[in-house]
Design an enzyme around this catalytic site. Structure first.
Site, PDB file in Angstrom:
ATOM      1  N   GLU A 181       0.876  -1.187   0.000  1.00  0.00           N
ATOM      2  CA  GLU A 181       0.000   0.000   0.000  1.00  0.00           C
ATOM      3  C   GLU A 181       0.900   1.219   0.000  1.00  0.00           C
ATOM      4  OE1 GLU A 181      -1.361   3.202   1.252  1.00  0.00           O
ATOM      5  OE2 GLU A 181      -2.074   2.247   3.081  1.00  0.00           O
TER       6      GLU A 181
ATOM      7  N   CYS B  65      -1.653   9.067   3.379  1.00  0.00           N
ATOM      8  CA  CYS B  65      -1.629   8.611   1.993  1.00  0.00           C
ATOM      9  C   CYS B  65      -2.925   8.941   1.251  1.00  0.00           C
ATOM     10  CB  CYS B  65      -1.342   7.120   1.929  1.00  0.00           C
ATOM     11  SG  CYS B  65      -2.513   6.118   2.861  1.00  0.00           S
TER      12      CYS B  65
END
Length: 487
Positions: A253, A287
């Protein structure tokens, strides 16, 4: 050595095979708080012998752990969640001191971490295979899940305990072992938290935590005793890991540059508030932060005005103060990147409507003003790169097609958002935005512990999913049994 600013229970040693130790390298590293500028602890630097010991212990413990009944593993995970809940206030203060986020955000992180152990304990006992019809009437085929083995877990500095838990809870529930590498400068809360594992009944050796930096991370992921890799962090680091790790199983990720799209029929006040909150949360060091806003030209002026008003929510200050919503940035290199993006914005004549730089009068120079930049060009750094700071760039377009093109013209594809009152338009954007998740009428910073979270194919944001049963599936092997009934 530990600063008096830390809890007396804070751990400042490596955690290897169920023991706190100083390691074998003989080297140490100072941890400096972004909040106060003071050295709050000194940690040992792990060496190769420490890594070998951790991996060996993990593999031995995992062989027994995977054979334990899933209900028994789930019971232990529930106990971990309970014990973690009991220490949230203490761990949150440690995390805020080393990471910089407001204390309320640290408390929320730890609350979610505890919930994850409960959630994945329940997921694990419901993770089942199926019976498959065979072409041969003499055969019986069925599938089942087993743990992959020993995982290298590499987590970043923005959510030190929560992102560890995003792998640890599903990993332990499904029978895996973990060797964890957090960044040295944000490892104290995690090192302190893992002492509860043994109290909860997790076997010694099943989890080790060795804070370290680049070279040590490379040794970890390429170690022959590591079966799989779980990584959360930058796309650049993710690519290095994938190149070096070969065919090892991986959940990756990586970076996002989330666009929030505001259509001409949107609730402008709600969109502005969502954009601002998505940009200043954790000082923009997320993020799935609102990295850029793409707004329809017909509502541009109204949106900018609403955004400036909403920006009053971003109160910069001491993260331990109850009124603060925006603490310091975590480290010098990330703050320098924000400097570079804003320097280009000034040089190109973009309109900095509020903020614009570091704030003086604080113990460190990491306290960054919340910044709104209007009339940003699509080819600018603010649009093309993940700024990862408390900055909200605004870009204008004249049609849905242009907004969609600008959103997808990006190498990253993690999470996006769209504001509209027309569900047909909402569906159009959900199905055509090239991101793993699309949030309608809320911040693209939205996250839920039960939501499958990750990148989309064709982008530099990785694969696999963090969240819900999907992580358990990714951390397990789907196995097949075939039984011949004939003589």
């Amino acid at each position: 050595m530990t600063s008096t600013l830390l809890s007396q229970r804070a751990r400042t040693q490596l955690y290897i095979a169920g023991e706190y130790v100083d390691g074998t390298s003989g080297r140490t590293a100072d941890i400096v708080s972004p909040v106060t500028g003071e050295t709050i602890a000194t940690l040992p630097v792990p060496g190769r012998d420490d890594l070998d010991r951790a991996v060996t212990a993990a593999r031995l413990a995992q062989d027994q752990w995977r054979r334990m009944g899933v209900w028994q593993r789930a019971e232990i995970c529930h106990r971990v969640g309970d014990l973690l809940s009991a220490r949230i206030d203490e761990l949150a203060r440690i995390q805020t001191l080393e990471q910089g986020k407001p204390l309320a955000e640290s408390v929320a992180d730890l609350e979610e971490a505890a919930k994850l152990f409960h959630l994945h304990a329940e997921d694990a006992v419901r993770l089942h295979g199926e019976t498959l019809p065979s072409n041969d009437p003499q055969k019986r085929m069925w599938t089942f899940y087993q743990a992959v083995g020993t995982w290298a877990i590499v987590v970043p500095w923005n959510f030190p305990v929560l992102m560890f838990t995003e792998f640890a809870a599903p990993g332990l529930a499904t029978g895996n072992a973990l060797v964890v590498k957090p960044p040295t400068h944000t490892s104290l809360a995690l090192l302190t938290a893992v002492e509860i594992l043994e109290e909860a009944g997790v076997p010694k050796g099943l989890v080790s935590v060795l804070p370290g930096e680049g070279d040590f991370g490379a040794e970890l992921v390429t170690h022959p005793g590591i079966d799989a890799i779980g990584f959360i962090g930058s796309s650049a680091t993710a690519e290095k890991i994938v190149r070096s790790a070969g065919l090892k199983r991986a959940i990756i990720e990586a970076s996002g540059n989330g666009p929030l799209i505001v259509l001409d029929d949107a609730n402008i006040e709600a969109a502005a508030l969502a954009a601002v909150r998505g940009a200043y949360y954790n000082a923009g060091q997320v993020c799935c932060a609102t990295g850029r806003v793409l707004v329809h030209a017909d509502v541009h002026a109204e949106f900018v005005a609403a955004t400036l008003k909403a920006s009053e929510e971003a109160v910069l200050g001491d993260p331990f103060a109850g009124t603060t919503t925006l603490g310091p940035m975590n480290n010098a290199s990330t703050a320098a990147k924000v400097d570079t993006h804003l320097e280009e914005a000034r040089a190109r004549g973009f309109d900095i409507r509020t903020g614009g730089g570091r704030s003086s009068g604080y113990p460190t120079d990491l306290y960054y003003e919340f910044t709104v930049v209007d009339n940003v060009a699509p080819d600018s750094l603010l649009n093309r790169q993940e700024t990862f700071g408390p900055v909200l760039p605004i870009i204008t377009a004249t049609s849905d097609e242009e907004l969609l093109r600008l959103a997808n013209d990006d190498a990253l594809g993690l999470q996006s958002g769209v504001f509209t009152s027309d569900m047909n338009r909402a569906y159009h954007f959900v199905e055509n935005l090239r991101t793993g998740q699309v949030i309608v009428n809320d911040s693209n910073g939205f996250w839920d512990i039960n939501m499958p979270f990750g990148g989309v194919g064709g982008k530099r944001t990785g694969w696999g999913r963090i969240g819900g049963v999907h992580t358990l599936i990714d951390m397990s092997d789907l196995r097949t049994g075939v039984l011949h009934l004939g003589r």
